[in-house]
Design a protein around this motif. Structure first.
Motif, PDB file in Angstrom:
ATOM      1  N   GLN A 145       0.719  -8.250   9.673  1.00  0.00           N
ATOM      2  CA  GLN A 145      -0.152  -9.250   9.067  1.00  0.00           C
ATOM      3  C   GLN A 145      -0.815  -8.719   7.799  1.00  0.00           C
ATOM      4  O   GLN A 145      -1.326  -9.502   6.987  1.00  0.00           O
ATOM      5  N   GLU A 146      -0.801  -7.389   7.606  1.00  0.00           N
ATOM      6  CA  GLU A 146      -1.337  -6.841   6.363  1.00  0.00           C
ATOM      7  C   GLU A 146      -0.530  -7.326   5.160  1.00  0.00           C
ATOM      8  O   GLU A 146      -1.050  -7.372   4.043  1.00  0.00           O
ATOM      9  N   ILE A 147       0.745  -7.669   5.382  1.00  0.00           N
ATOM     10  CA  ILE A 147       1.553  -8.204   4.283  1.00  0.00           C
ATOM     11  C   ILE A 147       0.888  -9.448   3.700  1.00  0.00           C
ATOM     12  O   ILE A 147       0.907  -9.674   2.476  1.00  0.00           O
ATOM     13  N   ILE A 148       0.298 -10.267   4.584  1.00  0.00           N
ATOM     14  CA  ILE A 148      -0.385 -11.480   4.125  1.00  0.00           C
ATOM     15  C   ILE A 148      -1.485 -11.128   3.150  1.00  0.00           C
ATOM     16  O   ILE A 148      -1.631 -11.735   2.081  1.00  0.00           O
ATOM     17  N   TRP A 149      -2.282 -10.107   3.499  1.00  0.00           N
ATOM     18  CA  TRP A 149      -3.465  -9.787   2.692  1.00  0.00           C
ATOM     19  C   TRP A 149      -3.126  -8.953   1.464  1.00  0.00           C
ATOM     20  O   TRP A 149      -3.950  -8.814   0.557  1.00  0.00           O
ATOM     21  N   ILE A 150      -1.904  -8.393   1.404  1.00  0.00           N
ATOM     22  CA  ILE A 150      -1.473  -7.669   0.218  1.00  0.00           C
ATOM     23  C   ILE A 150      -0.844  -8.623  -0.796  1.00  0.00           C
ATOM     24  O   ILE A 150      -1.151  -8.594  -1.991  1.00  0.00           O
TER      25      ILE A 150
END
Length: 401
Positions: A145-150
């Protein structure tokens, strides 16, 4: 990585992860797009802040409510209905020019109708994999889900500034509808039916692990929100350094989540992971140089996704299957309120003492979470010798789709 490959090879897992990440991708875009659009229309960041606050209130209310509805009307019906209303509300906000109170009303509606994709996905996971694979799956989910925030904030900022805020909002609608439809039509969503809960609404919070997950989620995400405010205040909204430092924060979280994924979760797991976050954030206060902040936030980030994985695992393992969606809804609401509180407190401290104030706030949030984890360690389940799957109250039913 072999453990993650085994998880992803399990039928349906890769599809559900990809579909839910796509459907949730607008979560990293909507607030920023609304901020930029309302400022463009009204010329006031204050007005934009009021619309964002209204949206956040709607999301906080909706989290446990719409998640619980999935046990009454089914996942597909609830997600399809909320998806339709949310897409219509965002489209309306993009295309009409109205007084500020109407924009705020649309913000509330957008928040209230945010599809409960996250709760649905984390309710489905225990029915896709074995108990042994569930902890790595939660870690993988928290990491990816860090991909979303990157990626999402960079993409929507580029579209809003280079093409326009209206196309940016319409792009969100396209991704929301496309990703949400993909998730709804996934066979796993049709095969897993959440039984109607026999407990009254909110009763799930009497489970100490769920309450702890909600409180610590509030404090952990509050710390992250304060960091984001601090980085922007340090380097400016248009500074390349701000984007680099925040990306490093997320990369640290991604790396930590993947590294910790197969470590068994005991009662002290949360405290150890929050200790990493707290130490990393405390070190940020020694210097505001880009290289120092980047390094210390990588360190702090290493504990973020692993701590979230513990939250998801302890929540899943502590409630009956019929209560999992509502439990995850409350945990999500705690995180939303934490984000608002972290941003607000950091903002006041930035105005009072400068960017350092935001890092003080972030460290305070993380340290408070660490103290809770240590003081109430007996409330954390020992998942080293038991499964992470929910307590069964009925098996999923095969339904005609």
């Amino acid at each position: 990585m072999a453990g993650y490959r085994d998880v992803l090879r399990t039928p349906g897992v890769a599809r559900i992860i990809a579909a839910q990440l796509t459907a949730r991708f607008p979560n990293g875009m909507t607030s920023l797009a609304i901020l930029l659009h309302i400022h463009h229309v009204t010329g006031s960041y204050g007005s934009a802040g009021l619309v964002l606050a209204a949206t956040s209130i709607g999301q906080a209310i909706a989290g446990p409510v719409t998640s619980r509805w999935m046990g009454v009307w089914g996942m597909r019906r609830v997600i399809a209905t909320t998806l339709t209303v949310c897409a219509a509300a965002i489209t309306t906000l993009a295309l009409i020019t109205v007084p500020l109170p109407v924009y705020m009303g649309l913000g509330v509606l957008i928040g209230l109708s945010t599809p409960p994709i996250q709760s649905a996905a984390r309710t489905i996971y225990p029915k896709l994999v074995s108990a042994r694979q569930l902890t790595p799956l939660f870690s993988l989910d928290a990491s990816l889900q860090e991909i979303i925030w990157i990626v999402a904030p960079v993409l929507i900022t580029f579209v809003a500034t280079q093409v326009g805020t209206v196309p940016a909002l319409l792009l969100i609608v396209v991704i929301l509808v496309g990703g949400g439809t993909w998730f709804i039509l996934s066979p796993e969503v049709g095969r897993v039916r959440i039984p109607r809960s026999r407990r009254s609404f909110g009763k799930v919070l009497t489970k100490l692990p769920v309450l702890l997950a909600t409180v610590i989620g509030f404090l952990l995400i509050g710390a992250c929100a304060a960091v984001e405010a601090g980085v922007v205040a340090t380097f400016g909204q248009g500074g390349l350094e701000a984007g680099i430092v925040l990306a490093l924060f997320s990369v640290g979280s991604l790396a930590g989540g993947l590294s910790f994924g197969k470590i068994p979760i005991g009662p002290w797991a949360m405290a150890r992971r929050l200790a990493i976050v707290t130490v990393g954030l405390a070190l940020t206060m020694f210097s505001l140089e880009v290289w120092w902040l980047g390094g210390t936030l990588v360190l702090a980030g290493i504990g973020i996704a692993p701590a979230l994985a513990v939250l998801f695992a302890m929540t899943s393992a502590s409630v009956k299957f019929s209560d999992t969606a509502e439990a995850f809804g409350w945990v999500g609401t705690g995180q939303l309120i934490g984000a608002a509180a972290g941003s607000a407190i950091a903002g006041f401290l930035i105005d009072g003492i400068g960017p350092q104030g935001a890092y003080i706030a972030a460290t305070g949030f993380a340290a408070a979470g660490l103290l809770v984890a240590v003081a109430l360690v007996r409330g954390f389940p020992d998942l080293r010798t038991r499964g992470v799957s929910p307590i069964p109250d009925t098996e999923p039913l095969q339904t005609v789709t």
